[in-house]
Write a protein that holds these residues in place. Structure first.
Motif, PDB file in Angstrom:
ATOM      1  N   TYR A 145     -11.757  -3.637  -8.435  1.00  0.00           N
ATOM      2  CA  TYR A 145     -10.498  -4.123  -7.884  1.00  0.00           C
ATOM      3  C   TYR A 145     -10.667  -4.925  -6.591  1.00  0.00           C
ATOM      4  CZ  TYR A 145      -8.758  -0.824 -11.271  1.00  0.00           C
ATOM      5  OH  TYR A 145      -8.516  -0.147 -12.429  1.00  0.00           O
ATOM      6  N   GLY A 146     -11.814  -5.498  -6.371  1.00  0.00           N
ATOM      7  CA  GLY A 146     -11.918  -6.490  -5.315  1.00  0.00           C
ATOM      8  C   GLY A 146     -12.626  -6.086  -4.047  1.00  0.00           C
ATOM      9  N   GLY A 147     -12.793  -4.790  -3.762  1.00  0.00           N
ATOM     10  CA  GLY A 147     -13.487  -4.411  -2.548  1.00  0.00           C
ATOM     11  C   GLY A 147     -14.984  -4.594  -2.696  1.00  0.00           C
ATOM     12  N   ILE A 188      -8.706  10.466 -10.493  1.00  0.00           N
ATOM     13  CA  ILE A 188      -8.220   9.864  -9.248  1.00  0.00           C
ATOM     14  C   ILE A 188      -7.377   8.627  -9.552  1.00  0.00           C
ATOM     15  CG2 ILE A 188      -8.923   8.690  -7.126  1.00  0.00           C
ATOM     16  CD1 ILE A 188     -11.417  10.542  -7.133  1.00  0.00           C
ATOM     17  N   GLU A 189      -7.865   7.780 -10.430  1.00  0.00           N
ATOM     18  CA  GLU A 189      -7.126   6.565 -10.771  1.00  0.00           C
ATOM     19  C   GLU A 189      -5.795   6.908 -11.439  1.00  0.00           C
ATOM     20  OE1 GLU A 189      -9.602   3.860 -12.944  1.00  0.00           O
ATOM     21  OE2 GLU A 189     -11.245   3.983 -11.503  1.00  0.00           O
ATOM     22  N   ASP A 208     -11.485  -0.119  -3.175  1.00  0.00           N
ATOM     23  CA  ASP A 208     -10.048  -0.386  -3.214  1.00  0.00           C
ATOM     24  C   ASP A 208      -9.573  -0.492  -4.649  1.00  0.00           C
ATOM     25  OD1 ASP A 208     -11.035  -2.255  -0.617  1.00  0.00           O
ATOM     26  OD2 ASP A 208      -9.295  -0.980  -0.275  1.00  0.00           O
ATOM     27  N   GLY A 209      -8.397   0.069  -4.902  1.00  0.00           N
ATOM     28  CA  GLY A 209      -7.738  -0.077  -6.189  1.00  0.00           C
ATOM     29  C   GLY A 209      -6.298  -0.452  -5.964  1.00  0.00           C
ATOM     30  N   PRO A 210      -5.535  -0.633  -7.019  1.00  0.00           N
ATOM     31  CA  PRO A 210      -4.129  -0.981  -6.859  1.00  0.00           C
ATOM     32  C   PRO A 210      -3.354   0.039  -6.040  1.00  0.00           C
ATOM     33  CG  PRO A 210      -4.827  -1.250  -9.137  1.00  0.00           C
ATOM     34  CD  PRO A 210      -5.948  -0.557  -8.425  1.00  0.00           C
ATOM     35  N   PRO A 226       2.875   5.986  -1.814  1.00  0.00           N
ATOM     36  CA  PRO A 226       2.411   4.586  -1.793  1.00  0.00           C
ATOM     37  C   PRO A 226       0.968   4.369  -2.218  1.00  0.00           C
ATOM     38  CG  PRO A 226       2.569   5.466   0.435  1.00  0.00           C
ATOM     39  CD  PRO A 226       3.174   6.496  -0.474  1.00  0.00           C
ATOM     40  N   GLY A 227       0.175   5.381  -2.231  1.00  0.00           N
ATOM     41  CA  GLY A 227      -1.226   5.237  -2.619  1.00  0.00           C
ATOM     42  C   GLY A 227      -2.079   6.314  -1.997  1.00  0.00           C
TER      43      GLY A 227
END
Length: 357
Positions: A318-320, A101-102, A77-79, A115-116
């Motif tokens: 990013y937290g995942g 990709i980022e 997961d990223g922003p 949105p992503g």
């Protein structure tokens, strides 16, 4: 160009027949891709490796014939992205690919109303041929991005396995975009990706390419990077150039000049892609197909397989969950998810026309 394509479409005959022929060919490709390889094949060996090598990132060989060292995993997961189909263990890539990709996820959210990203396959931990799904994606410089916008919540691993693909094509209409699914934001996303200098090609379904040719009113400088290729109606495939200093990476021939909205596009709407190959001569010796072995790949690929694995995997920024955590929770031989209707990426030949059927 529209007139030429209309002529080509009429020459195919009944749309139902054309659709049936296409479905038959695709089904054959899927069956061929899903056939289990022998234990000694390159597909089986590279597909069984769970972790990348230690050391600096290096691509070896060509997009459809190679391997890679020093791969990194895209965080789950990223922003502005979420990685999909985690059980496949295919979110490894060259850092240049991950950075692209980022970058796209940030820019598309900021400038294009997207949105992503939902990110599909990149490559296996050490690249190489895959057991199912692709002929390319072997050196960490290819990535699949879904044409489905990212939802506004973090999906569970189970949801990422089961979410169906959404085709941009209209049902029962040959190579026709569905106006109820396609949006201007899709067009902006594709052109944003094509604008990056490191992006070599973006593969899309021929109907998507035609839609872009007919409707894109902005700068068309990079429209030629969008290359028609069957099997890309629910996702698009980004291919970046060999990174600077990657001496062992074999580049692809540059995209020809122009926007690609000419007779080369009309070819995809003609009977030519569906034509049966010429029968062999009566006295011709039958060629028995064989599986790709590690010895068929660049010599460095055996060393890549023999190299020690990283002792730990970088945790997701990013937290995942980290790649290692996903591997523990999701065995890489997990069966394909239901509704997984992704079509095989055939790996285009140098002229960007499909491989002979």
């Amino acid at each position: 160009m529209a007139f030429r394509i209309a002529q080509a479409l009429s020459s195919i005959g009944k749309l139902a027949l054309a659709t049936a022929i296409g479905a038959s060919l695709i089904a054959g490709d899927v069956a061929a891709q899903q056939k289990q390889p022998s234990p000694g094949s390159a597909k089986a060996i590279f597909g069984g490796v769970q972790l990348p090598t230690q050391g600096a990132p290096q691509p070896f060989g060509f997009y459809a014939k190679g391997c890679m060292a020093g791969a990194e995993a895209l965080p789950t997961d990223g922003p502005n992205w979420q990685a999909m189909r985690l059980s496949r263990n295919r979110r490894w890539g060259n850092p240049a690919m991950l950075s692209t990709i980022e970058q796209l996820s940030r820019d598309a959210a900021k400038y294009d109303g997207w949105p992503g990203l939902l990110v599909g396959d990149i490559a296996q931990p050490r690249g190489g041929p895959m057991i199912t799904g692709h002929a390319s994606h072997q050196i960490g410089l290819d990535a699949d991005i879904w044409l489905t916008p990212m939802p506004n919540f973090r999906m569970t691993a189970e949801q990422r396995e089961a979410l169906p693909f959404t085709t941009m094509l209209q049902k029962n209409a040959f190579l026709t975009i569905n106006p109820n699914v396609w949006t201007p934001a899709h067009a902006r996303l594709l052109m944003r990706a094509a604008s990056y200098p490191q992006v070599e090609r973006i593969f899309v379904n021929p109907a998507i390419k035609k839609k872009m040719c007919d409707t894109w009113t902005g700068d068309r400088t990079n429209l030629g990077k969008l290359r028609p290729e069957y099997g890309h109606d629910s996702h698009f495939h980004i291919r970046i150039k060999c990174p600077p200093g990657a001496a062992n990476c074999k580049p692809q021939a540059p995209v020809v000049a122009g926007d690609g909205c000419d007779k080369s596009l009309a070819w995809w709407f003609s009977p030519a892609p569906w034509a049966k190959p010429k029968p062999p001569k009566p006295d011709a010796k039958p060629v028995k197909p064989r599986e790709v072995m590690v010895s068929d790949l660049p010599k460095a690929c055996q060393a890549v397989l023999d190299a020690p694995a990283v002792s730990s995997v970088r945790a997701a920024t990013y937290g995942g969950p980290s790649a290692a955590e996903v591997l523990r929770a999701q065995p890489i031989d997990a069966p394909p998810a239901a509704n997984d209707d992704e079509l095989p990426d055939l790996g285009p030949v140098p002229d960007d026309k499909p491989a002979a059927q």
